[in-house]
Write a protein that holds these residues in place. Structure first.
Motif, PDB file in Angstrom:
ATOM      1  N   LYS A 130       0.863  -1.220   0.146  1.00  0.00           N
ATOM      2  CA  LYS A 130      -0.005   0.139   0.022  1.00  0.00           C
ATOM      3  C   LYS A 130       0.757   1.278   0.009  1.00  0.00           C
ATOM      4  CE  LYS A 130      -3.632   2.083   2.746  1.00  0.00           C
ATOM      5  NZ  LYS A 130      -3.243   3.605   3.061  1.00  0.00           N
ATOM      6  N   ASN A 154       1.333   4.870   0.989  1.00  0.00           N
ATOM      7  CA  ASN A 154       0.893   5.768   1.661  1.00  0.00           C
ATOM      8  C   ASN A 154       1.280   7.230   1.527  1.00  0.00           C
ATOM      9  OD1 ASN A 154      -0.175   4.162   4.031  1.00  0.00           O
ATOM     10  ND2 ASN A 154       2.033   3.877   4.713  1.00  0.00           N
ATOM     11  N   LYS A 155       2.470   7.470   0.992  1.00  0.00           N
ATOM     12  CA  LYS A 155       2.519   8.913   0.740  1.00  0.00           C
ATOM     13  C   LYS A 155       3.851   9.033  -0.548  1.00  0.00           C
ATOM     14  CE  LYS A 155       4.495  13.307   2.468  1.00  0.00           C
ATOM     15  NZ  LYS A 155       4.809  13.829   3.839  1.00  0.00           N
ATOM     16  N   ASP A 215       6.666   6.082   0.575  1.00  0.00           N
ATOM     17  CA  ASP A 215       6.221   5.353   1.848  1.00  0.00           C
ATOM     18  C   ASP A 215       5.199   4.077   1.649  1.00  0.00           C
ATOM     19  OD1 ASP A 215       6.211   5.072   4.605  1.00  0.00           O
ATOM     20  OD2 ASP A 215       4.464   6.354   4.967  1.00  0.00           O
ATOM     21  N   ARG A 249       3.748   0.333   2.780  1.00  0.00           N
ATOM     22  CA  ARG A 249       3.365  -0.555   3.960  1.00  0.00           C
ATOM     23  C   ARG A 249       2.740  -1.812   3.394  1.00  0.00           C
ATOM     24  NH1 ARG A 249       4.140   2.299   8.195  1.00  0.00           N
ATOM     25  NH2 ARG A 249       3.227   4.416   8.402  1.00  0.00           N
TER      26      ARG A 249
END
Length: 90
Positions: free
Chosen positions: A23, A25-26, A86, A88
């Motif tokens: 995933k 994030n940023k 970023d 995950r």
């Protein structure tokens, strides 16, 4: 002049496909050396006065900002861009 029509066009990199098991994030665009955000770097950029030139910026083909939903990075021919992503695990 005399550039290849196909090889000298815009390219797109889909970050969701590139990092499909994670995933995102940023995504932050950085300077090439990744020591400062591009946004801050652009604010500090020097403006040079060149004798005999007009005030118009030359029309250059460049990739635009990254859409936070689509997460697609556009690259123009001969363009290099640096990002910190970023991630995950899903």
């Amino acid at each position: 002049i005399a550039e290849d029509k196909d090889l000298s066009s815009m390219a797109s990199v889909e970050l969701k496909k590139l990092f499909h098991k994670r995933k995102i994030n940023k995504v932050t665009e950085m300077s090439l050396s990744a020591n400062q955000e591009r946004e801050h770097m652009e604010k500090k950029r020097l403006v040079w006065e060149v004798e005999g030139s007009n005030d118009e910026e030359p029309n250059r083909l460049r990739g635009g900002p990254v859409d936070s939903i689509k997460l697609v990075v556009e690259l123009a021919p001969m363009e290099i861009r640096t990002f910190i992503v970023d991630l995950r695990y899903k």
